[in-house]
Design a protein around this motif. Structure first.
Motif, PDB file in Angstrom:
ATOM      1  N   SER A  47       0.880  -1.015  -0.201  1.00  0.00           N
ATOM      2  CA  SER A  47      -0.025   0.519   0.209  1.00  0.00           C
ATOM      3  C   SER A  47       0.649   0.604   0.219  1.00  0.00           C
ATOM      4  CB  SER A  47      -0.874   0.728   1.184  1.00  0.00           C
ATOM      5  OG  SER A  47      -1.817  -0.955   0.681  1.00  0.00           O
ATOM      6  N   ALA A  48       1.959   1.402   0.779  1.00  0.00           N
ATOM      7  CA  ALA A  48       2.925   2.105   0.946  1.00  0.00           C
ATOM      8  C   ALA A  48       3.597   2.781   0.011  1.00  0.00           C
ATOM      9  CB  ALA A  48       3.531   2.092   1.703  1.00  0.00           C
ATOM     10  N   GLY A  49       3.961   2.223  -1.310  1.00  0.00           N
ATOM     11  CA  GLY A  49       3.942   1.697  -3.146  1.00  0.00           C
ATOM     12  C   GLY A  49       5.740   0.992  -2.918  1.00  0.00           C
ATOM     13  N   HIS A  50       5.711   0.235  -2.028  1.00  0.00           N
ATOM     14  CA  HIS A  50       6.896  -0.816  -2.100  1.00  0.00           C
ATOM     15  C   HIS A  50       6.597  -2.277  -2.908  1.00  0.00           C
ATOM     16  CE1 HIS A  50       9.090   1.888   1.389  1.00  0.00           C
ATOM     17  NE2 HIS A  50       7.698   1.689   1.560  1.00  0.00           N
ATOM     18  N   ARG A  51       7.863  -2.406  -3.364  1.00  0.00           N
ATOM     19  CA  ARG A  51       7.711  -3.420  -4.461  1.00  0.00           C
ATOM     20  C   ARG A  51       7.964  -5.033  -3.331  1.00  0.00           C
ATOM     21  NH1 ARG A  51      12.210  -5.002  -7.911  1.00  0.00           N
ATOM     22  NH2 ARG A  51      12.011  -7.316  -8.489  1.00  0.00           N
ATOM     23  N   VAL A  52       7.022  -6.086  -3.648  1.00  0.00           N
ATOM     24  CA  VAL A  52       7.404  -7.384  -2.015  1.00  0.00           C
ATOM     25  C   VAL A  52       6.900  -8.083  -3.081  1.00  0.00           C
ATOM     26  CG1 VAL A  52       5.549  -7.438   0.263  1.00  0.00           C
ATOM     27  CG2 VAL A  52       5.924  -5.124  -0.690  1.00  0.00           C
ATOM     28  N   GLU A  53       7.756  -8.873  -2.477  1.00  0.00           N
ATOM     29  CA  GLU A  53       7.708 -10.495  -2.932  1.00  0.00           C
ATOM     30  C   GLU A  53       7.502 -11.417  -1.195  1.00  0.00           C
ATOM     31  OE1 GLU A  53      10.199 -12.276  -6.258  1.00  0.00           O
ATOM     32  OE2 GLU A  53      11.629 -10.040  -5.951  1.00  0.00           O
ATOM     33  N   VAL A  54       7.084 -12.149  -1.525  1.00  0.00           N
ATOM     34  CA  VAL A  54       6.790 -13.340  -0.238  1.00  0.00           C
ATOM     35  C   VAL A  54       6.967 -14.385  -0.680  1.00  0.00           C
ATOM     36  CG1 VAL A  54       5.269 -13.763   2.254  1.00  0.00           C
ATOM     37  CG2 VAL A  54       4.636 -11.873   0.569  1.00  0.00           C
ATOM     38  N   PHE A  55       7.789 -15.030   0.248  1.00  0.00           N
ATOM     39  CA  PHE A  55       8.358 -16.951   0.352  1.00  0.00           C
ATOM     40  C   PHE A  55       7.155 -17.697   1.452  1.00  0.00           C
ATOM     41  CE2 PHE A  55      11.434 -13.638  -1.322  1.00  0.00           C
ATOM     42  CZ  PHE A  55      11.908 -14.696  -3.022  1.00  0.00           C
ATOM     43  N   ASP A  56       7.603 -18.404   0.950  1.00  0.00           N
ATOM     44  CA  ASP A  56       6.298 -19.339   2.184  1.00  0.00           C
ATOM     45  C   ASP A  56       6.497 -20.634   1.726  1.00  0.00           C
ATOM     46  OD1 ASP A  56       4.030 -18.563   4.696  1.00  0.00           O
ATOM     47  OD2 ASP A  56       4.280 -20.896   3.927  1.00  0.00           O
ATOM     48  N   ALA A  57       7.052 -21.692   2.816  1.00  0.00           N
ATOM     49  CA  ALA A  57       7.260 -23.410   2.567  1.00  0.00           C
ATOM     50  C   ALA A  57       5.905 -23.821   2.098  1.00  0.00           C
ATOM     51  CB  ALA A  57       7.687 -23.839   3.703  1.00  0.00           C
ATOM     52  N   ALA A  58       4.942 -23.284   2.591  1.00  0.00           N
ATOM     53  CA  ALA A  58       3.339 -23.924   2.499  1.00  0.00           C
ATOM     54  C   ALA A  58       3.571 -23.521   0.569  1.00  0.00           C
ATOM     55  CB  ALA A  58       1.992 -23.254   2.582  1.00  0.00           C
ATOM     56  N   THR A  59       2.696 -25.336  -0.229  1.00  0.00           N
ATOM     57  CA  THR A  59       2.435 -25.131  -1.254  1.00  0.00           C
ATOM     58  C   THR A  59       1.513 -24.113  -2.259  1.00  0.00           C
ATOM     59  OG1 THR A  59       0.600 -26.763  -0.721  1.00  0.00           O
ATOM     60  CG2 THR A  59       3.351 -27.910  -1.401  1.00  0.00           C
ATOM     61  N   GLY A  60       1.558 -23.407  -1.233  1.00  0.00           N
ATOM     62  CA  GLY A  60      -0.410 -22.483  -1.837  1.00  0.00           C
ATOM     63  C   GLY A  60      -0.677 -21.486  -0.734  1.00  0.00           C
ATOM     64  N   PRO A  61      -2.234 -20.548  -0.597  1.00  0.00           N
ATOM     65  CA  PRO A  61      -1.673 -19.668  -0.095  1.00  0.00           C
ATOM     66  C   PRO A  61      -3.267 -20.217   0.930  1.00  0.00           C
ATOM     67  CG  PRO A  61      -3.387 -19.290  -2.834  1.00  0.00           C
ATOM     68  CD  PRO A  61      -1.718 -20.444  -2.144  1.00  0.00           C
ATOM     69  N   GLY A  62      -3.089 -21.434   0.915  1.00  0.00           N
ATOM     70  CA  GLY A  62      -4.147 -22.324   1.676  1.00  0.00           C
ATOM     71  C   GLY A  62      -5.202 -21.521   1.688  1.00  0.00           C
ATOM     72  N   PRO A  63      -6.527 -21.944   3.065  1.00  0.00           N
ATOM     73  CA  PRO A  63      -5.469 -23.028   4.109  1.00  0.00           C
ATOM     74  C   PRO A  63      -5.223 -24.786   3.581  1.00  0.00           C
ATOM     75  CG  PRO A  63      -8.301 -23.364   4.104  1.00  0.00           C
ATOM     76  CD  PRO A  63      -7.890 -22.447   3.064  1.00  0.00           C
ATOM     77  N   ARG A  64      -4.941 -25.369   4.555  1.00  0.00           N
ATOM     78  CA  ARG A  64      -4.367 -26.571   4.553  1.00  0.00           C
ATOM     79  C   ARG A  64      -3.411 -27.223   3.580  1.00  0.00           C
ATOM     80  NH1 ARG A  64     -10.312 -26.582   5.705  1.00  0.00           N
ATOM     81  NH2 ARG A  64     -10.325 -26.143   7.985  1.00  0.00           N
ATOM     82  N   GLU A  65      -2.481 -26.490   3.090  1.00  0.00           N
ATOM     83  CA  GLU A  65      -0.854 -27.295   2.387  1.00  0.00           C
ATOM     84  C   GLU A  65      -1.187 -28.089   3.033  1.00  0.00           C
ATOM     85  OE1 GLU A  65      -1.706 -25.737  -0.704  1.00  0.00           O
ATOM     86  OE2 GLU A  65      -3.259 -23.746  -0.021  1.00  0.00           O
ATOM     87  N   LEU A  66      -0.207 -28.855   1.769  1.00  0.00           N
ATOM     88  CA  LEU A  66       0.182 -30.450   2.111  1.00  0.00           C
ATOM     89  C   LEU A  66       1.625 -29.996   2.921  1.00  0.00           C
ATOM     90  CD1 LEU A  66      -0.947 -33.011   0.139  1.00  0.00           C
ATOM     91  CD2 LEU A  66      -1.990 -32.363   3.027  1.00  0.00           C
ATOM     92  N   SER A  67       2.114 -29.120   3.530  1.00  0.00           N
ATOM     93  CA  SER A  67       3.435 -28.884   3.756  1.00  0.00           C
ATOM     94  C   SER A  67       3.821 -28.886   5.047  1.00  0.00           C
ATOM     95  CB  SER A  67       3.566 -26.814   2.859  1.00  0.00           C
ATOM     96  OG  SER A  67       2.755 -26.241   4.726  1.00  0.00           O
ATOM     97  N   GLY A  68       3.328 -29.689   6.033  1.00  0.00           N
ATOM     98  CA  GLY A  68       4.137 -29.586   7.221  1.00  0.00           C
ATOM     99  C   GLY A  68       3.961 -28.317   7.672  1.00  0.00           C
ATOM    100  N   THR A  69       3.923 -27.287   6.968  1.00  0.00           N
ATOM    101  CA  THR A  69       4.527 -25.757   8.314  1.00  0.00           C
ATOM    102  C   THR A  69       3.250 -25.233   8.279  1.00  0.00           C
ATOM    103  OG1 THR A  69       4.830 -25.047   6.078  1.00  0.00           O
ATOM    104  CG2 THR A  69       6.568 -26.144   7.334  1.00  0.00           C
ATOM    105  N   GLU A  70       2.299 -25.793   7.669  1.00  0.00           N
ATOM    106  CA  GLU A  70       0.693 -24.616   8.187  1.00  0.00           C
ATOM    107  C   GLU A  70       1.076 -23.139   8.999  1.00  0.00           C
ATOM    108  OE1 GLU A  70      -3.858 -25.138   6.743  1.00  0.00           O
ATOM    109  OE2 GLU A  70      -3.497 -25.804   8.488  1.00  0.00           O
ATOM    110  N   GLY A  71       0.740 -22.672   8.578  1.00  0.00           N
ATOM    111  CA  GLY A  71       0.996 -21.493   9.582  1.00  0.00           C
ATOM    112  C   GLY A  71      -0.470 -21.343  10.665  1.00  0.00           C
ATOM    113  N   ALA A  72       0.254 -21.108  11.700  1.00  0.00           N
ATOM    114  CA  ALA A  72      -1.189 -21.355  13.215  1.00  0.00           C
ATOM    115  C   ALA A  72      -1.936 -20.478  12.689  1.00  0.00           C
ATOM    116  CB  ALA A  72      -0.034 -20.555  14.932  1.00  0.00           C
ATOM    117  N   ALA A  73      -1.502 -19.473  11.799  1.00  0.00           N
ATOM    118  CA  ALA A  73      -3.167 -18.271  12.505  1.00  0.00           C
ATOM    119  C   ALA A  73      -3.852 -19.529  11.067  1.00  0.00           C
ATOM    120  CB  ALA A  73      -2.610 -17.267  10.770  1.00  0.00           C
ATOM    121  N   TRP A  74      -4.767 -20.002  10.185  1.00  0.00           N
ATOM    122  CA  TRP A  74      -5.582 -20.472  10.275  1.00  0.00           C
ATOM    123  C   TRP A  74      -5.894 -21.759  10.939  1.00  0.00           C
ATOM    124  CZ3 TRP A  74      -6.880 -19.350   5.211  1.00  0.00           C
ATOM    125  CH2 TRP A  74      -6.018 -18.805   4.473  1.00  0.00           C
TER     126      TRP A  74
END
Ligand SMILES: Cc1cc2nc3c(=O)[nH]c(=O)nc-3n(C[C@H](O)[C@H](O)[C@H](O)COP(=O)(O)OP(=O)(O)OC[C@H]3O[C@@H](n4cnc5c(N)ncnc54)[C@H](O)[C@@H]3O)c2cc1C
Length: 349
Positions: A21-48
């Protein structure tokens, strides 16, 4: 600036949204195989898995003054943030309830006394008569004492996580799924790729990998188990905590008579399915306060790990080129917006 974020959990999504929103160029890296919920990665975020309670006062039983203040600030920020996501009303602030059965009144009064001593004058628990409790929440039957925490509420976690991802996409955030970050240092993320590790350079990086930030942070996972129930005969507008000497149990409403019942708190990184013991203890306790749950259908059970540091308090450390936020433990939804705001202010981003 070109920003790299390690972890697309709750903190990662909030950071991506604010920074893009502030105009920065943002790249995000995650071990999960997709944006979720319930990706079969074994690292699913606690947030879900979280119930999404926003409880600055009730969390004072474990948290300190900073957790309380950050929590109050997040309660102001969540309605603003979610109103930009196009997912409807997903934050609800009608207060929350603490209730206790007659046999547990002594322990409950001691616990409420602790909250009264720690909370400021504006946010004191309010004792309710049985008549007022019945008028507020007719489905609650059995508890003989109740208190209202008027400033508290909850957020619908799945809609919010999905909304944050979709809004990030609209704001040109680049999400990289199935890309575990092995190390985050000043201006560099070491990202796993087929056959090796790629060092990627950024103007600034954020390490928000939760439990996955080890060994760079001494974070541990604290197992929590929850149940999703559907009970068309039960009406509950407010999160309910049953004050019980042995179990800490809460019931948090979701739309259309769905309810999250939680949560165990076990010092273990076991992500295996919910145990029989937890099932018996939590569901019996929930049913003792909401008898209408007897015909509820158990839709889903889930276990996950809360990221916690040795003192169970959050950490926000900002150095040249790298910021780490972690240890949000059992109150990540309560703390995350205010911690992200604090981090971005400190960096003038
Ligand atoms: C059962 C339960 C109930 C809860 N209830 C509540 C509640 O009612 N209210 C509340 O405020 N909080 C609650 N919480 C706590 C809250 O969910 C957490 O504190 C919060 O999710 C932490 O956010 P985070 O972004 O730090 O980590 P997470 O949400 O865990 O996200 C971490 C992200 O990092 C990714 N990751 C991991 N390793 C790597 C790696 N090597 N490289 C790249 N990515 C990686 C993961 O895939 C994940 O997407 C609960 C938690 C649990 C488990």
């Amino acid at each position: 600036m070109h920003i790299g974020i390690a972890g697309a959990g709750l903190l990662g999504r909030l950071l991506a949204l604010q920074l893009s929103s502030a105009g920065h160029r943002v790249e995000v890296f995650d071990a999960a195989t997709g944006p979720g919920p319930r990706e079969l990665s074994g690292t699913e975020g606690a947030a879900w898995t979280a119930a999404g309670m926003l409880s600055p006062v009730a969390e004072l039983d474990r948290g300190n003054e900073d957790v309380f203040r950050l929590g109050l600030r997040s309660c102001e920020l969540w309605p603003e943030i979610t109103s930009t996501l196009g997912v409807g009303t997903v934050c609800h602030f009608d207060g929350s309830l603490l209730v206790a059965h007659r046999a547990d009144v002594g322990a409950a009064q001691r616990a409420v006394g602790l909250l009264e001593a720690k909370a400021d004058a504006q946010h004191q628990p309010q004792a309710l008569t049985p008549e007022i409790l019945r008028a507020l929440e007719p489905s609650i039957q059995g508890p003989s004492m109740a208190w209202l925490l008027p400033c508290e509420g909850y957020v619908e976690v799945h809609n919010t996580m999905q909304g944050l991802h979709a809004q990030g996409e609209r704001q040109s955030v680049q999400w990289h799924w199935g890309r575990p970050v092995q190390q985050a240092d000043a201006g560099v993320l070491k990202v796993a790729m087929q056959g090796g590790v790629e060092s990627m350079r950024f103007d600034h990086v954020f390490d928000v990998r939760g439990v996955g930030a080890r060994p760079q942070l001494p974070v541990r996972g604290v197992r929590g188990e929850v149940f999703l129930l559907h009970a068309p005969d039960v009406d509950l507008r407010r999160p309910l905590r049953l004050m019980h000497p042995r179990h800490s149990v809460y019931v948090v409403p979701r739309p259309d008579h769905y309810f999250v019942v939680g949560a165990s708190e076990i010092e273990s990184e076991d992500r295996s399915p919910v145990s029989l013991r937890t099932t018996l203890e939590l569901l019996s306790a929930a049913h003792s306060a909401l008898p209408g749950l007897v015909e509820a259908r158990v839709i889903h059970t889930e276990s996950n790990l809360r990221p916690a540091l040795p003192d169970n308090l959050p950490v926000l450390s900002t150095g040249a080129g790298c910021t780490r936020i972690n240890g949000l433990y059992r109150h990540g939804w309560l703390l995350a917006p205010a911690l992200v705001e604090r981090a971005l202010k400190a960096l003038s981003l």
